[in-house]
Design an enzyme around this catalytic site. Sequence first.
Site: not given
Ligand code: 4NP
Length: 176
Positions: A24, A27, A29-31, A141
Amino acid sequence: MPAKRNWINRKIEPETPFKVCFVCLGNICRSPTGEGVFRHLVNREGLDSFFEIDSAGTAAYHEGEPANSRSSRVAELNGVRLLSKARKFEHSDLDYFDLVLAMDRENLRDLKSLDPQNRFQSKIMLLRDFDPVPGDREVPDPYYGGIHGFELVFEIVMRSCEELLQQIRPHIQNPS
Ligand code: 4NP
């Protein structure tokens, strides 16, 4: 509809485990949810020795961090522990892994841009190519939203990972 193309062309044995990386943006939340859920399903079926399971982000903002507390909480309420430590996806990962699963189209585009000569295109897919429920092809997201978004991510990831494991299973050599 789940992906139907013939994307595994070898037997999977403990000496040559199937290597999958969930990807994602951050790294956190989703992944990590993908990594934790798939690890959980593989472990439940006694298939740990046939897999290497990892996750990474296309960005390095959160390098070294554990999974987001909201992702971990939702996962734990569903019996899944998230143990990842955030890292950035590297070009060498494209060579190393058998399957690289992007959470959304931006992740997919970023991964494909690491491969301008199209050497690894067949191993880069969207996780939701395996989602048996028709609809949008992205895992949304959840980072800037409320807890419902994290619950939705968990549900989508769980049903997609269940279908993914079903599709890989016939290629596993002599599971006990
Ligand atoms: P992820 O979520 O891609 O599912 O880990 C996010 C985590 C952090 C951010 C964006 C999405 N950020 O902008 O810091």
